[in-house]
Design an enzyme around this catalytic site. Structure first.
Site, PDB file in Angstrom:
ATOM      1  CG  HIS A 130      -1.965  -1.088   1.161  1.00 15.17           C
ATOM      2  ND1 HIS A 130      -2.829  -1.250   0.096  1.00 15.17           N
ATOM      3  CD2 HIS A 130      -2.229  -2.107   2.021  1.00 15.17           C
ATOM      4  CE1 HIS A 130      -3.582  -2.312   0.317  1.00 15.17           C
ATOM      5  NE2 HIS A 130      -3.248  -2.862   1.474  1.00 15.17           N
ATOM      6  CG  ASP A 137      -2.602  -8.435   0.618  1.00 15.45           C
ATOM      7  OD1 ASP A 137      -1.963  -8.830   1.611  1.00 15.45           O
ATOM      8  OD2 ASP A 137      -3.596  -7.693   0.700  1.00 15.45           O
ATOM      9  CG  HIS A 149      -6.396  -5.327   1.470  1.00 16.06           C
ATOM     10  ND1 HIS A 149      -5.867  -6.186   2.403  1.00 16.06           N
ATOM     11  CD2 HIS A 149      -7.556  -4.854   1.992  1.00 16.06           C
ATOM     12  CE1 HIS A 149      -6.670  -6.237   3.461  1.00 16.06           C
ATOM     13  NE2 HIS A 149      -7.706  -5.444   3.246  1.00 16.06           N
ATOM     14  CG  ASP A 171      -4.940 -10.062   3.226  1.00 13.31           C
ATOM     15  OD1 ASP A 171      -4.464 -10.670   2.248  1.00 13.31           O
ATOM     16  OD2 ASP A 171      -4.684  -8.863   3.475  1.00 13.31           O
TER      17      ASP A 171
HETATM   18  N1  Q9C Z   1     -11.472  -3.295   9.592  1.00  8.79           N
HETATM   19  C1  Q9C Z   1      -2.459  -5.280   4.081  1.00  8.79           C
HETATM   20  O1  Q9C Z   1      -3.083  -6.334   4.004  1.00  8.79           O
HETATM   21  N2  Q9C Z   1      -8.044  -1.301   6.728  1.00  8.79           N
HETATM   22  N3  Q9C Z   1      -3.034  -4.134   4.466  1.00  8.79           N
HETATM   23  C2  Q9C Z   1      -8.408  -2.319   7.677  1.00  8.79           C
HETATM   24  C3  Q9C Z   1     -10.148  -3.358   9.091  1.00  8.79           C
HETATM   25  C4  Q9C Z   1      -6.662  -1.360   6.328  1.00  8.79           C
HETATM   26  C5  Q9C Z   1      -4.429  -4.047   4.787  1.00  8.79           C
HETATM   27  C6  Q9C Z   1      -9.840  -2.236   8.087  1.00  8.79           C
HETATM   28  C7  Q9C Z   1      -6.294  -2.650   5.645  1.00  8.79           C
HETATM   29  C8  Q9C Z   1      -4.846  -2.683   5.227  1.00  8.79           C
HETATM   30  C9  Q9C Z   1      -0.999  -5.257   3.779  1.00  8.79           C
HETATM   31 ZN    ZN Z   2      -4.061  -7.198   2.488  1.00  9.67          ZN
END
Ligand code: Q9C
Ligand code: ZN
Length: 372
Positions: A171, A207, A209, A296
């Site tokens: 990110h 990932d 995301h 994830d």
């Molecule tokens: N309710 C990676 O997997 N928002 N980053 C989380 C949780 C941020 C994920 C919300 C997610 C970032 C590297």
């Molecule tokens: Zn992620």
């Protein structure tokens, strides 16, 4: 397979993040990397080594030096400014609309890095889910060295190497941290490979995301193809990027491929996307693929909504390796701590062309976990 690991990640000791203004238990915790390390050690088929120091130049090859300086001094600034906090998170972000109607010159003059730590964190940060603590900078630097040491191993002839990076990276954009990420380990690795070999590189991001930072860094680049399979931004972080119509511009036009998936995506949906992704990767020349590896996507992940099982990770590892290119595999997200070790073992054994048998002691009742 060679694994690069550094205990320095423990310095990024996070316990709380905020989600929509509420403090919640942190997802991106030290235990994640320790679970993976323990499982790979128990497996016996992985050789561990520490990272070597690669210094700052490979970082500023993709990041704004101002971001590096901010992350380096942020915690001492929190202390110097007398802020009574256990972590730094922004108070105010420079929303684009704050400067609406002003000329580009005026914006350049006015939209500068502020003095107050709560404003500086907003200037360089994307969101309030990436708390910065006393040891964040050393840990983020160590994660970069882990990634670059994995690159060294592969450029030195290894078929594949795994960098157990923590904090993760995808990110983080050229001038921005966020989403639990500070430096973009995968982008730094890809750029180092381009510079060392003069060849193009493909990045496969699996990932859950979208890797907005990696996409941003290589948006106009013709020599780095970014291919990502992720949750559609209509329902998932990072919300603003990750759609299929984002294809790159200039020299990078056509070099960015986003494959957003629906909620509840199954092993079958996922493998179909992996096949499309690998097809796009094989269209471009280059001997190395950088993999941004997240778990994830797992069915039990607390912040994801896919339905993947451990068996599919073994298969994805195999399909990534079947391209016949060398793999620099770097850890990104994955937040269901009990499964992280097994999922990493499954993926990496697949990439190594080895069968995967779950370790009975750490299984937790998932059907279909046996493959190969
Ligand atoms: N309710 C990676 O997997 N928002 N980053 C989380 C949780 C941020 C994920 C919300 C997610 C970032 C590297
Ligand atoms: Zn992620």
């Amino acid at each position: 397979m060679q694994v690069v690991y550094s205990p320095t990640h423990l310095a990024h000791d996070i316990t709380v993040e905020t989600f929509m203004g509420l403090p919640v238990p942190a997802n991106e915790v030290a235990e994640r990397a320790e679970k993976i390390r323990a499982a790979l050690e128990a497996d016996g088929g992985f050789r561990f080594q520490g990272p070597t120091d690669h210094g700052e130049p490979p970082i500023t090859a993709v990041h704004d030096p101002g971001l590096v300086r901010f992350l380096e001094v942020a915690w001492s600034e929190v202390r110097r400014q007398g802020l009574d906090r256990s972590f730094l998170s922004a108070d105010t972000y420079p929303n684009r609309q704050m400067f609406e109607g002003m000329s580009p010159d005026a914006v350049t003059r006015l939209a500068r890095e502020p003095k107050h730590a709560a404003g500086r964190a907003g200037y360089w940060g994307l969101d309030s889910a990436a708390p910065l603590v006393a040891g964040t900078y050393v840990a983020a630097r160590a994660a970069v060295d882990v990634a670059l040491t994995a690159v060294d191993l592969v450029l030195g002839g290894a078929t594949a190497a795994y960098g157990l990076c923590r904090p993760p990276g995808h990110h983080a954009a050229r001038s921005m941290y966020g989403g639990y990420c500070f430096f973009n380990n995968a982008a730094i690795a890809a750029e180092a490979i381009v510079r060392a070999t003069g060849e193009g590189v493909a990045i496969l991001d699996v990932d859950y995301h979208h890797g907005n930072g990696t996409q941003q860094i290589f948006w106009r680049r013709g020599d780095v193809r970014y291919v990502s399979i992720h949750a559609h931004p209509d329902r998932a972080y990072p919300y603003f990027l990750g759609r299929a119509d984002e294809v790159g511009e200039g020299d990078g036009a056509g070099e960015n491929l986003n494959l957003p998936l629906r909620a509840g995506a199954t092993n079958e949906d996922y493998l179909a996307a992996v096949d499309r992704a690998m097809e796009a990767i094989l269209e471009v020349p280059g001997a190395v693929i950088v993999v941004s590896l997240g778990f994830d996507t797992y069915g039990l992940d607390p912040i994801g909504d896919f339905a993947l099982t451990t068996a599919v990770y073994h298969e994805v590892g195999q399909r990534a390796a079947a391209a016949g290119r060398r793999l620099v595999i770097l850890q990104e997200g994955g937040y269901h701590r009990p499964s992280l070790g097994e999922n990493a073992r499954a993926w990496l054994r697949g990439a190594d062309g080895r069968a995967f048998d779950p370790l009975p002691a750490v299984g937790f009742g998932e059907s279909g976990a046996v493959a190969g």
